[in-house]
Design a protein around this motif. Structure first.
Motif, short mmCIF file in Angstrom:
data_model
loop_
_atom_site.label_atom_id
_atom_site.label_comp_id
_atom_site.label_asym_id
_atom_site.label_seq_id
_atom_site.Cartn_x
_atom_site.Cartn_y
_atom_site.Cartn_z
N SER A 202 0.82 -1.22 0.00
CA SER A 202 0.00 0.00 0.00
C SER A 202 0.85 1.26 0.00
O SER A 202 0.36 2.34 -0.33
N VAL A 203 2.10 1.15 0.41
CA VAL A 203 2.98 2.32 0.48
C VAL A 203 4.15 2.12 -0.48
O VAL A 203 4.85 1.12 -0.42
N SER A 204 4.34 3.09 -1.36
CA SER A 204 5.46 3.04 -2.30
C SER A 204 6.69 3.67 -1.66
O SER A 204 6.60 4.66 -0.93
N ARG A 205 7.87 3.09 -1.92
CA ARG A 205 9.12 3.68 -1.41
C ARG A 205 9.54 4.90 -2.23
O ARG A 205 10.37 5.68 -1.79
N THR A 206 9.00 5.02 -3.43
CA THR A 206 9.23 6.23 -4.20
C THR A 206 8.42 7.36 -3.57
O THR A 206 7.23 7.22 -3.33
N THR A 207 9.09 8.47 -3.30
CA THR A 207 8.44 9.55 -2.55
C THR A 207 8.20 10.78 -3.44
O THR A 207 8.90 11.00 -4.43
N ALA A 208 7.20 11.55 -3.04
CA ALA A 208 6.89 12.82 -3.70
C ALA A 208 6.86 13.91 -2.64
O ALA A 208 6.06 13.84 -1.69
N ARG A 209 7.74 14.88 -2.79
CA ARG A 209 7.85 15.96 -1.80
C ARG A 209 7.50 17.29 -2.46
O ARG A 209 8.06 17.67 -3.48
N ARG A 210 6.54 17.99 -1.86
CA ARG A 210 6.11 19.28 -2.41
C ARG A 210 7.13 20.36 -2.07
O ARG A 210 7.54 20.51 -0.91
N GLU A 211 7.56 21.11 -3.07
CA GLU A 211 8.47 22.23 -2.89
C GLU A 211 7.91 23.41 -3.68
O GLU A 211 8.20 23.58 -4.86
N GLY A 212 7.08 24.21 -3.03
CA GLY A 212 6.44 25.33 -3.71
C GLY A 212 5.48 24.84 -4.76
O GLY A 212 4.57 24.07 -4.50
N GLU A 213 5.71 25.28 -6.02
CA GLU A 213 4.87 24.87 -7.12
C GLU A 213 5.38 23.61 -7.81
O GLU A 213 4.81 23.18 -8.81
N ARG A 214 6.43 23.03 -7.25
CA ARG A 214 6.99 21.82 -7.83
C ARG A 214 6.76 20.64 -6.89
O ARG A 214 6.54 20.80 -5.70
N VAL A 215 6.86 19.43 -7.46
CA VAL A 215 6.88 18.20 -6.69
C VAL A 215 8.14 17.45 -7.10
O VAL A 215 8.42 17.29 -8.29
N VAL A 216 8.92 17.01 -6.11
CA VAL A 216 10.19 16.35 -6.37
C VAL A 216 10.04 14.86 -6.07
O VAL A 216 9.65 14.46 -4.96
N LEU A 217 10.36 14.02 -7.06
CA LEU A 217 10.23 12.57 -6.96
C LEU A 217 11.59 11.92 -6.78
O LEU A 217 12.55 12.27 -7.47
N ASN A 218 11.65 10.96 -5.87
CA ASN A 218 12.87 10.18 -5.65
C ASN A 218 12.50 8.71 -5.45
O ASN A 218 11.55 8.40 -4.71
N GLY A 219 13.25 7.83 -6.10
CA GLY A 219 12.99 6.40 -5.93
C GLY A 219 13.41 5.61 -7.15
O GLY A 219 14.02 6.14 -8.09
N THR A 220 13.08 4.33 -7.14
CA THR A 220 13.41 3.44 -8.25
C THR A 220 12.21 2.58 -8.58
O THR A 220 11.55 2.04 -7.69
N LYS A 221 11.91 2.45 -9.86
CA LYS A 221 10.85 1.59 -10.34
C LYS A 221 11.46 0.50 -11.23
O LYS A 221 12.50 0.72 -11.87
N THR A 222 10.80 -0.65 -11.26
CA THR A 222 11.32 -1.73 -12.08
C THR A 222 10.19 -2.39 -12.87
O THR A 222 9.02 -2.19 -12.58
N PHE A 223 10.58 -3.18 -13.87
CA PHE A 223 9.64 -3.83 -14.79
C PHE A 223 8.66 -2.82 -15.40
O PHE A 223 7.46 -3.08 -15.49
N VAL A 224 9.20 -1.68 -15.79
CA VAL A 224 8.39 -0.64 -16.44
C VAL A 224 8.44 -0.90 -17.95
O VAL A 224 9.49 -0.80 -18.57
N ARG A 225 7.30 -1.23 -18.52
CA ARG A 225 7.26 -1.55 -19.95
C ARG A 225 7.57 -0.32 -20.80
O ARG A 225 6.98 0.75 -20.61
N GLU B 165 4.89 12.63 0.82
CA GLU B 165 5.56 12.82 2.12
C GLU B 165 4.73 13.65 3.09
O GLU B 165 4.79 13.44 4.30
N ASP B 166 3.95 14.59 2.55
CA ASP B 166 3.17 15.46 3.43
C ASP B 166 1.77 14.93 3.71
O ASP B 166 0.91 15.64 4.23
N ALA B 167 1.52 13.65 3.36
CA ALA B 167 0.18 13.08 3.58
C ALA B 167 0.29 11.64 4.09
O ALA B 167 -0.49 10.77 3.71
N ASP B 168 1.30 11.40 4.93
CA ASP B 168 1.47 10.09 5.58
C ASP B 168 1.53 8.94 4.58
O ASP B 168 0.97 7.86 4.82
#
Length: 380
Positions: A136-159, A174-177
């Protein structure tokens, strides 16, 4: 339930069968497999006859919504060339459908024209190296920075990530648990690293690892806009349903194709003075293949029909994926056995059906992982 196809769906079936007969000659498909070549020309032709528009509503310039029609197309393509089927399903049943169903008006206006004409491939980035679909929880995170959202993480088996124009990335806010959300990310955005994985099957349709290192997107690129946690989880269920249905359709087609290929061989191959189809062991395997292919077809088409009716049907879709992937595995393995020593020879396609079928059981799509997810949905 009435399984009769509508006049439109029969027309779609007839259209794609004519396309396969004309454009997908078996020797040409074998060469594509051997070269690991992406079927760009074939996919362009599929898009040119309007099939990528099937899951897009007419109000957005499409010809749908018609998930069952897209399943029919996917299965017919998978019966001869699974990588082409996977490419089509990724575009129509996965990325395109997610944008059409969940995108804001601005997102649909911006991105759907490229989905419909096939010029802009859209894929889903769901799985992570140490997690399956059931997390239910992805290790890839999304952090709000002003008008931007910064993504960090790794995905696999992406077609097709190495060919896609857009990647729909699942991340935890990150700001919504850790609430799940999807972001529309241009594949050329700085900070994205893509590495194609070497695979046993589906040659020509890449499976990739995607790294996101401080990838910045606009807040307006959040799929469907801002929403509360329950709404985002409903989005997640819709996207997961689309993903599972696409795989089920591919499995349904592989099972059909492996059965038809083995049946033709068994009728033509003569041993001890008679066609091998007259031997009991061969007949038994062919009957089992026909049953498996039919079960896959019924469950997958039923699930697609429920989607078209707007019903909540994630359990039915997962059941269809489990049945279709298993059908593809069993029919292709029986096909190799029916071909005997030739089943192991690259000269014949029996081995190719088996290699392609095994991809459906990889990553987060293993029987055990999906069984766990199904148990949770059923309250076990």
């Amino acid at each position: 339930m009435d399984f009769a196809l509508t006049e439109e769906q029969r027309s779609i079936r007839d259209t794609i069968r004519k396309f396969v007969a004309k454009e997908c000659e078996r020797e040409a498909i074998k060469r594509l497999d051997e070269e690991g070549a992406f079927p760009a020309e074939l996919f362009r032709k599929v898009a040119d006859i309007g099939l990528c528009a099937l899951t897009i509503p007419e109000v957005d310039g499409g010809a749908g919504p018609n998930a069952l029609g897209a399943v029919i197309v996917t299965a017919e393509l998978a019966s001869i060339h699974p990588p082409l089927a996977g490419t089509f399903a990724t575009q129509s049943l996965c990325g395109g459908k997610a944008l059409a169903d969940l995108g804001t008006e601005a997102q649909r206006e911006r991105h759907l024209p490229g989905v419909i004409d096939g010029s802009s491939l859209v894929t889903l980035a769901l799985l992570e190296p140490d997690q399956g679909y059931d997390q239910s929880v992805s290790r890839t995170t999304a952090r709000r920075e002003g008008e931007r959202v910064v993504l960090n993480g790794t995905k696999t088996f992406v077609r097709l990530a190495d060919r896609a124009a857009l990647i729909l990335v699942r991340a935890s806010l990150e700001d919504a648990d850790g609430t799940p959300a999807f972001f529309i990310v241009a594949a050329e955005t700085p900070g994205i690293g893509i590495r194609a994985l070497e695979t046993v099957g589906f040659h020509g349709m890449s499976l990739c690892e995607v790294g996101l290192d401080a990838v910045a997107v606009g807040a307006e690129d959040r799929l469907g806009g801002d929403a509360d946690a329950p709404a985002e989880r409903r989005k997640l269920d819709r996207v997961m349903g689309a993903e599972h249905l696409a795989v089920a359709a591919c499995g349904m087609g592989i099972a059909r194709g492996a059965y038809a290929y083995a049946l033709q061989y068994a009728r033509e191959r003569v041993q001890f003075g008679r066609p091998i189809i007259q031997f009991g062991a061969i007949r038994e395997m062919l009957v089992e293949m026909a049953l498996q292919a039919r079960v896959a077809e019924l469950l997958t088409c039923q699930a697609a029909s429920l989607v078209d009716r707007g019903q909540e049907c994630l359990p039915e879709i997962i059941q269809a994926r489990l049945a279709a992937a298993e059908a593809a595995r069993k029919t292709s393995l029986h096909g190799v056995q029916i071909f005997g020593g030739y089943g192991y020879a690259m000269e014949y396609d029996a081995q190719r059906y088996l290699r392609d079928a095994m991809v459906l059981l990889s990553g987060g799509g293993t029987r055990q992982v999906l069984g766990q997810a199904l148990g949770v949905l059923w309250g076990y």
